[in-house]
Motif scaffolding. Structure first.
Motif, PDB file in Angstrom:
ATOM      1  N   LEU A 138      47.404  37.074 118.092  1.00 36.48           N
ATOM      2  CA  LEU A 138      46.510  37.229 119.230  1.00 36.48           C
ATOM      3  C   LEU A 138      45.846  35.898 119.580  1.00 36.48           C
ATOM      4  O   LEU A 138      45.665  35.566 120.743  1.00 36.48           O
ATOM      5  CB  LEU A 138      45.447  38.280 118.914  1.00 36.48           C
ATOM      6  CG  LEU A 138      44.643  38.830 120.095  1.00 36.48           C
ATOM      7  CD1 LEU A 138      45.566  39.473 121.119  1.00 36.48           C
ATOM      8  CD2 LEU A 138      43.621  39.832 119.619  1.00 36.48           C
ATOM      9  N   LEU A 139      45.500  35.121 118.550  1.00 37.01           N
ATOM     10  CA  LEU A 139      44.897  33.824 118.798  1.00 37.01           C
ATOM     11  C   LEU A 139      45.886  32.890 119.495  1.00 37.01           C
ATOM     12  O   LEU A 139      45.541  32.164 120.421  1.00 37.01           O
ATOM     13  CB  LEU A 139      44.423  33.207 117.476  1.00 37.01           C
ATOM     14  CG  LEU A 139      43.256  33.927 116.800  1.00 37.01           C
ATOM     15  CD1 LEU A 139      42.981  33.308 115.438  1.00 37.01           C
ATOM     16  CD2 LEU A 139      42.002  33.858 117.655  1.00 37.01           C
TER      17      LEU A 139
ATOM     18  N   TRP B  60      46.222  33.688 123.262  1.00 40.56           N
ATOM     19  CA  TRP B  60      45.254  33.125 124.213  1.00 40.56           C
ATOM     20  C   TRP B  60      45.540  31.657 124.483  1.00 40.56           C
ATOM     21  O   TRP B  60      45.306  31.164 125.581  1.00 40.56           O
ATOM     22  CB  TRP B  60      43.834  33.313 123.691  1.00 40.56           C
ATOM     23  CG  TRP B  60      43.426  34.741 123.767  1.00 40.56           C
ATOM     24  CD1 TRP B  60      43.169  35.579 122.716  1.00 40.56           C
ATOM     25  CD2 TRP B  60      43.257  35.542 124.946  1.00 40.56           C
ATOM     26  NE1 TRP B  60      42.860  36.841 123.176  1.00 40.56           N
ATOM     27  CE2 TRP B  60      42.897  36.841 124.528  1.00 40.56           C
ATOM     28  CE3 TRP B  60      43.384  35.275 126.303  1.00 40.56           C
ATOM     29  CZ2 TRP B  60      42.665  37.873 125.415  1.00 40.56           C
ATOM     30  CZ3 TRP B  60      43.151  36.302 127.204  1.00 40.56           C
ATOM     31  CH2 TRP B  60      42.789  37.578 126.756  1.00 40.56           C
ATOM     32  N   LYS B  61      46.051  30.917 123.499  1.00 44.95           N
ATOM     33  CA  LYS B  61      46.412  29.525 123.728  1.00 44.95           C
ATOM     34  C   LYS B  61      47.545  29.436 124.742  1.00 44.95           C
ATOM     35  O   LYS B  61      47.553  28.565 125.615  1.00 44.95           O
ATOM     36  CB  LYS B  61      46.849  28.873 122.407  1.00 44.95           C
ATOM     37  CG  LYS B  61      45.712  28.692 121.408  1.00 44.95           C
ATOM     38  CD  LYS B  61      46.231  28.088 120.124  1.00 44.95           C
ATOM     39  CE  LYS B  61      45.121  27.976 119.086  1.00 44.95           C
ATOM     40  NZ  LYS B  61      45.628  27.458 117.801  1.00 44.95           N
TER      41      LYS B  61
ATOM     42  N   LEU C 174      42.422  44.089 124.180  1.00 45.41           N
ATOM     43  CA  LEU C 174      42.867  42.730 124.461  1.00 45.41           C
ATOM     44  C   LEU C 174      41.703  41.736 124.530  1.00 45.41           C
ATOM     45  O   LEU C 174      41.883  40.610 124.988  1.00 45.41           O
ATOM     46  CB  LEU C 174      43.674  42.687 125.768  1.00 45.41           C
ATOM     47  CG  LEU C 174      45.067  43.304 125.679  1.00 45.41           C
ATOM     48  CD1 LEU C 174      45.761  43.284 127.028  1.00 45.41           C
ATOM     49  CD2 LEU C 174      45.918  42.593 124.634  1.00 45.41           C
ATOM     50  N   ASN C 175      40.542  42.135 124.054  1.00 44.00           N
ATOM     51  CA  ASN C 175      39.439  41.175 123.934  1.00 44.00           C
ATOM     52  C   ASN C 175      39.800  40.122 122.896  1.00 44.00           C
ATOM     53  O   ASN C 175      40.466  40.429 121.906  1.00 44.00           O
ATOM     54  CB  ASN C 175      38.149  41.882 123.504  1.00 44.00           C
ATOM     55  CG  ASN C 175      37.503  42.658 124.629  1.00 44.00           C
ATOM     56  OD1 ASN C 175      38.148  43.506 125.236  1.00 44.00           O
ATOM     57  ND2 ASN C 175      36.252  42.372 124.916  1.00 44.00           N
ATOM     58  N   ASP C 176      39.330  38.904 123.086  1.00 48.87           N
ATOM     59  CA  ASP C 176      39.676  37.860 122.129  1.00 48.87           C
ATOM     60  C   ASP C 176      38.995  38.051 120.779  1.00 48.87           C
ATOM     61  O   ASP C 176      39.423  37.490 119.771  1.00 48.87           O
ATOM     62  CB  ASP C 176      39.354  36.468 122.687  1.00 48.87           C
ATOM     63  CG  ASP C 176      37.892  36.321 123.074  1.00 48.87           C
ATOM     64  OD1 ASP C 176      37.168  37.324 123.004  1.00 48.87           O
ATOM     65  OD2 ASP C 176      37.487  35.200 123.436  1.00 48.87           O
ATOM     66  N   ASP C 177      37.933  38.864 120.714  1.00 47.75           N
ATOM     67  CA  ASP C 177      37.252  39.117 119.450  1.00 47.75           C
ATOM     68  C   ASP C 177      37.410  40.570 119.005  1.00 47.75           C
ATOM     69  O   ASP C 177      36.607  41.080 118.230  1.00 47.75           O
ATOM     70  CB  ASP C 177      35.764  38.772 119.570  1.00 47.75           C
ATOM     71  CG  ASP C 177      35.034  39.658 120.593  1.00 47.75           C
ATOM     72  OD1 ASP C 177      35.722  40.273 121.435  1.00 47.75           O
ATOM     73  OD2 ASP C 177      33.787  39.723 120.541  1.00 47.75           O
ATOM     74  N   THR C 178      38.458  41.224 119.477  1.00 51.86           N
ATOM     75  CA  THR C 178      38.619  42.644 119.166  1.00 51.86           C
ATOM     76  C   THR C 178      39.008  42.874 117.713  1.00 51.86           C
ATOM     77  O   THR C 178      39.532  41.982 117.035  1.00 51.86           O
ATOM     78  CB  THR C 178      39.667  43.286 120.090  1.00 51.86           C
ATOM     79  OG1 THR C 178      39.528  44.702 120.070  1.00 51.86           O
ATOM     80  CG2 THR C 178      41.080  42.937 119.648  1.00 51.86           C
TER      81      THR C 178
ATOM     82  N   TRP D 146      50.476  43.825 120.909  1.00 54.46           N
ATOM     83  CA  TRP D 146      50.149  42.884 119.842  1.00 54.46           C
ATOM     84  C   TRP D 146      51.377  42.316 119.142  1.00 54.46           C
ATOM     85  O   TRP D 146      51.243  41.468 118.270  1.00 54.46           O
ATOM     86  CB  TRP D 146      49.251  43.557 118.809  1.00 54.46           C
ATOM     87  CG  TRP D 146      47.879  43.869 119.333  1.00 54.46           C
ATOM     88  CD1 TRP D 146      47.322  43.461 120.521  1.00 54.46           C
ATOM     89  CD2 TRP D 146      46.878  44.649 118.691  1.00 54.46           C
ATOM     90  NE1 TRP D 146      46.056  43.939 120.658  1.00 54.46           N
ATOM     91  CE2 TRP D 146      45.747  44.677 119.546  1.00 54.46           C
ATOM     92  CE3 TRP D 146      46.818  45.326 117.484  1.00 54.46           C
ATOM     93  CZ2 TRP D 146      44.578  45.357 119.221  1.00 54.46           C
ATOM     94  CZ3 TRP D 146      45.664  46.003 117.162  1.00 54.46           C
ATOM     95  CH2 TRP D 146      44.548  46.020 118.014  1.00 54.46           C
TER      96      TRP D 146
ATOM     97  N   LYS E 212      34.378  47.099 122.947  1.00 56.86           N
ATOM     98  CA  LYS E 212      35.506  46.165 123.005  1.00 56.86           C
ATOM     99  C   LYS E 212      36.737  46.838 123.593  1.00 56.86           C
ATOM    100  O   LYS E 212      36.899  48.047 123.511  1.00 56.86           O
ATOM    101  CB  LYS E 212      35.842  45.625 121.604  1.00 56.86           C
ATOM    102  CG  LYS E 212      34.715  44.861 120.936  1.00 56.86           C
ATOM    103  CD  LYS E 212      35.148  44.324 119.590  1.00 56.86           C
ATOM    104  CE  LYS E 212      33.968  43.711 118.836  1.00 56.86           C
ATOM    105  NZ  LYS E 212      33.419  42.541 119.522  1.00 56.86           N
TER     106      LYS E 212
ATOM    107  N   SER F  69      42.859  38.434 134.479  1.00 56.01           N
ATOM    108  CA  SER F  69      41.768  39.346 134.141  1.00 56.01           C
ATOM    109  C   SER F  69      42.002  40.725 134.737  1.00 56.01           C
ATOM    110  O   SER F  69      41.724  41.746 134.094  1.00 56.01           O
ATOM    111  CB  SER F  69      40.441  38.783 134.667  1.00 56.01           C
ATOM    112  OG  SER F  69      40.134  37.557 134.050  1.00 56.01           O
TER     113      SER F  69
END
Length: 302
Positions: free
Chosen positions: A259-260, A263-264, A93-97, A73, A90, A25
């Motif tokens: 991006l998804l 995060w995994k 690098l937000n997960d919902d950006t 990205w 946002k 973070s």
């Protein structure tokens, strides 16, 4: 005693994961802090157009936008971005950006004679067929298949303002989450100003809600608008409204699927204790390119 060691080990793993999550973070926060967002009026393309950063957004210049697109990205370097609009609430690098990337393609003056005659249902069927055919070559070259699910927003052309926008819903490699490719085009004297929303399908309502705001924030400078066209000196593009819609999918359309996955992989990194954000980001270079062949262009144009 055995139970004690199991408890101790569990506490250690939990503490390590928490510490690494906190470290991650902090790294993301440092990246975001390093970006220099701008507001107000921005000149685009050496005076070709101007952007008045709309309320609720912030702007990254061309250099920083390219850094985000490529280094963060994982998109192929293109050097074509004029900057990007990022929602005020946002980070990149937000997960919902999601963002609007801005580019200009100097293709010439695009005639809009065909705008009122296009059958977009028929055009979509042709595009799906062409996409399926193109996947054979993609797979042969080691890339994932891309499926065109359909219109996320049906094409709309504003004849008075000479603007065009539409959205495609795409699926990359059978991913659980589909990708949104929302395209906005402003026709100009010498080419087309492109604002492309890069987002996940779950962001469609938010993106669509902001289309009028974004459209009203960008305009060509005097001498560069569609109405400044001079047939004696200016080139006419081979493209039409129909071929713009059916044309090349931007390489950046694939970023959100990446991006998804990003995060995994972070979750794995946290558990294993190995790797840093920058090493992962810089090592992740997966290209997602779809080009319309010359034959396909001819189909659309004819």
């Amino acid at each position: 005693m055995k139970q004690f060691y199991i408890l101790l080990f569990s506490l250690f793993i939990g503490f390590t994961s928490y510490a690494q999550t906190d470290s991650l973070s902090l790294q993301i926060a440092e990246i975001e802090k390093s970006l220099n967002y701008q507001y107000g009026e921005i000149s685009l393309g050496e005076g070709m157009a101007k952007l008045k950063v709309p309320k609720g957004f912030k702007y990254l210049d061309a250099t920083q936008a390219e850094y985000v697109l490529t280094e963060l990205w994982g998109n192929p370097a293109s050097g074509t971005s004029l900057g990007m609009l990022v929602p005020e609430n946002k980070g990149v690098l937000n997960d919902d950006t999601w963002v609007f990337d801005i580019e200009f393609e100097e293709m010439g003056y695009v005639k809009d004679d065909d705008a009122a005659e296009i059958d977009y249902t028929e055009l979509l069927a042709t595009m799906k067929k062409d996409m399926a055919e193109g996947n054979k070559e993609r797979v042969a070259n080691g890339y994932e298949e891309i499926e065109l699910i359909g219109w996320a927003a049906k094409p709309f052309y504003d004849n008075e303002k000479k603007t065009l926008h539409w959205a495609k819903e795409l699926n990359f490699g059978g991913a659980e989450t589909n990708t949104l490719n929302y395209n906005v085009r402003l026709l100009g004297r010498k080419g087309v100003l492109m604002l492309n929303a890069i987002a996940g399908m779950n962001s469609l309502p938010e993106v669509r809600q902001n289309i009028p705001l974004v459209l009203n924030s960008v305009s060509f400078e005097q001498g560069h608008s569609y109405f400044d066209f001079d047939p004696d000196v200016d080139d006419v593009a081979a493209w039409t409204i129909g071929s713009l819609v059916a044309g090349k999918l931007l390489t950046k359309v694939g970023f959100f699927a990446l991006l998804l996955k990003f995060w995994k992989i972070i979750a794995v990194v946290l558990v294993s204790g190995g790797g840093a954000l920058f090493r992962f980001l810089k090592g992740r270079k997966k290209e997602e390119e779809v080009y319309v062949t010359e034959t396909e262009k001819e189909k659309v144009l004819n």
